[in-house]
Design an enzyme around this catalytic site. Structure first.
Site, mmCIF file in Angstrom:
data_model
loop_
_atom_site.group_PDB
_atom_site.id
_atom_site.type_symbol
_atom_site.label_atom_id
_atom_site.label_comp_id
_atom_site.label_asym_id
_atom_site.label_seq_id
_atom_site.Cartn_x
_atom_site.Cartn_y
_atom_site.Cartn_z
ATOM 1 C CE1 TYR A 2 -4.269 -1.275 -0.102
ATOM 2 C CE2 TYR A 2 -3.532 -2.732 1.637
ATOM 3 C CZ TYR A 2 -4.466 -2.388 0.687
ATOM 4 O OH TYR A 2 -5.587 -3.152 0.527
ATOM 5 C CG ASP A 5 -2.890 -33.453 12.742
ATOM 6 O OD1 ASP A 5 -2.893 -33.579 13.973
ATOM 7 O OD2 ASP A 5 -3.641 -32.668 12.129
#
Lengths: 357, 357
Positions: A93, A239
């Site tokens: 920006y 996991d």
């Protein structure tokens, strides 16, 4: 910081020299496509090869990219001068504007400014954090550890049920006291809280870190700095699925898109503690597995081919996952009782050094 | 905690009494569908109506749900007894099993156990956190604030560039010292870091909280507890788009799916500081806007109809967004310079009390 500033100035001076010599101004940028990324046996990490390409100002295909490179470099120099840190989104920006007398923007999307930052990192061999550009912010840490940051002494063993929220930039943190035998890195905030509540880090004398999914750069750098300075083993707990294993591999080897900074973000001595597909049989978790999705299987198939997953132990786990079409979350261990993970699974694995490379 | 335990026991005793009286065992569960959710003018929050439904053991449509309710209630009682906290995911795994001599599981998916937890919350009027069930974990806080948690005294003004990682459960935290004039809640971690680096909370004597997207329950409860105990105004700062405004509304009014706990998670005195679509003109940000996606517009259209967005100021902003098909991120303020947000935008809004209700 002074060194980073010098590197930026040197690049600017070189471009000025080109102009004074009436040559076409240019910069040399190492190529980052996969063809120039390789696994380095010696360091055990992903690294960039030495191919590079020139970027010219007077060149129809380069002119805009060259201008963008100068804009980003000048912006970084300003950040250093004002001692401000900011994000890639803010940079976009702050630099987005329209060229005078035209409809052309300097940058239309952040997708254009991000790669220019990486160009600069690679070209000058400087971490973006040292340009004061901060990355994603995630991750928490607790343990017998005292650090100094912005003048504050922070005791990471006295933070109640919370923890220290790891900032995006850990370059300026000093370690004051580290009293730990290893670092345990967990993929999930909920598991971190469970272990924290069970005083796992006190009982087992470790530093406990949660990555909250893929580890942010600040967290990876913190792990890397801790293990380098204090020679601490790092065990990673995710996991049992290709995504969890990929999170592990990024902590250990670095990522393909950031291969140029593996040496500062990678932790080659990290070991994988679990979970594996073999754990499902070993710990009687069959009733607590989940069907793997197509995207999980596809990722596992891709990973079979990665050089850094060629070890037979990993090939076996990847193939098991593909064959059985199954995965297991670390919460599945709760099927064996809520304290199974802290009292049985983790201590057992650590004691037997039951790790994957 | 004792009270929660009593409520669980009372429910169990009632079911036992049914059995002893040879009646069909049942529990009474308030209805949570939208037809029973309304905006309460008096409290300024979303609340449940008083419709309820009976759940029976001997009833082909209820038997499984009834059993699940008993399983979850027994599990919570166990958590309280052992003084363990855990996550909804862990609860699911811990209770997942196959009924003897059948192919039927107690729970097949977490989607089945989560609503049963909410049933229990509503039925007994107890926050799930008080059952020791923890929700999502996100959020960071800094400020002139001392808290006591698990025996540690934590000074949230001395945490370097990081912050205190807000745990999922803040029920047992005690506030030791609060020296602040207001609470500033921000949607994004990167903006939090920017303000933190600029010492915004020191200069403006506030507590700075980032929600990292939709605020997790722990963060909402922390805001609510702080504002209730110390009568602190709360200003919320998000992107100028329907999603950011929705994040604000959940902090203020509660969410539709959790209307039964608005009184403990909602903060009716919260005010919206920005950003608005009107800010785009007011602060010259036209060059830094983004095209709104279809899903953003659709959400804005839905929100136009919500009673708690009926205020003309909100109707105006929602309509502006829909008409212009535009949104602005809070990073867009960096287009006006990196310190614009901390030195101009925020102080100006706060001084002029330029808030939306």
């Amino acid at each position: 910081m002074k060194k980073v500033n010098e590197k930026l100035e040197k690049m600017g001076t070189k471009v000025l020299d080109d102009i004074n010599k009436q040559e076409n101004p240019s910069v040399d940028i190492p190529i980052r496509s996969l063809s120039n990324v390789a696994y380095d046996d010696k360091t055990g990490m992903l690294a960039l090869g030495d191919k590079s390409a020139k970027r010219f100002l007077f060149h129809t295909a380069h002119a805009k990219k060259f201008t963008q490179t100068m804009l980003v470099a000048a912006f970084c120099k300003q950040l250093l001068k004002e001692n401000i840190h900011t994000s890639l989104r803010d940079l976009f920006y702050a630099l987005k504007r329209t060229f005078p007398n035209s409809d052309e923007n300097t940058f239309d999307e952040q997708k254009e400014s991000d790669p220019v930052v990486v160009d600069l990192e690679v070209m000058l061999d400087v971490l973006r954090e040292k340009f004061h550009l901060n990355a994603d912010i995630r991750g928490r840490v607790v343990g017998n550890l005292k650090i100094k940051d912005r003048g504050d002494i922070i005791d990471l063993s006295r933070l109640g049920s919370g923890g220290w929220a790891i900032p995006s930039n850990v370059e300026e943190i000093a370690f004051k006291k580290v009293d730990a035998d290893f670092i345990l890195v967990i993929e999930k905030n909920a598991a971190f809280e469970r272990l924290h509540e069970d005083n796992f880090w006190k009982k087992h004398k470790c530093i406990l870190i949660t990555t909250q999914g893929q580890a942010a750069r600040g967290t990876r750098r913190l792990i890397q700095r801790l293990t380098t300075d204090f020679n601490l083993p790092v065990y990673v707990f995710t996991d049992a699925d290709s995504y969890g294993w990929y999170i592990y591999s990024v902590i250990k080897y670095g990522s393909m898109s950031l291969a140029h900074v593996s040496d500062r973000l990678g932790t080659p001595n990290a070991k994988f503690l679990g979970m594996t597909i073999s754990d499902i049989d070993k710990f009687g978790l069959k009733n607590f597995t989940i069907r793997a999705r197509e995207v999980d299987i596809k990722r596992a198939k891709d990973m079979l081919k990665y050089e850094w997953f060629k070890h037979p132990a990993w090939q076996k786990e990847l193939k098991l996952m593909i064959q059985r079409k199954v995965k297991a979350e670390l919460e599945a261990l709760s099927g064996r009782g809520l304290k199974f993970v802290t009292e049985t699974y983790l201590p057992g694995k650590i004691k037997k050094k039951d790790f994957l490379p």
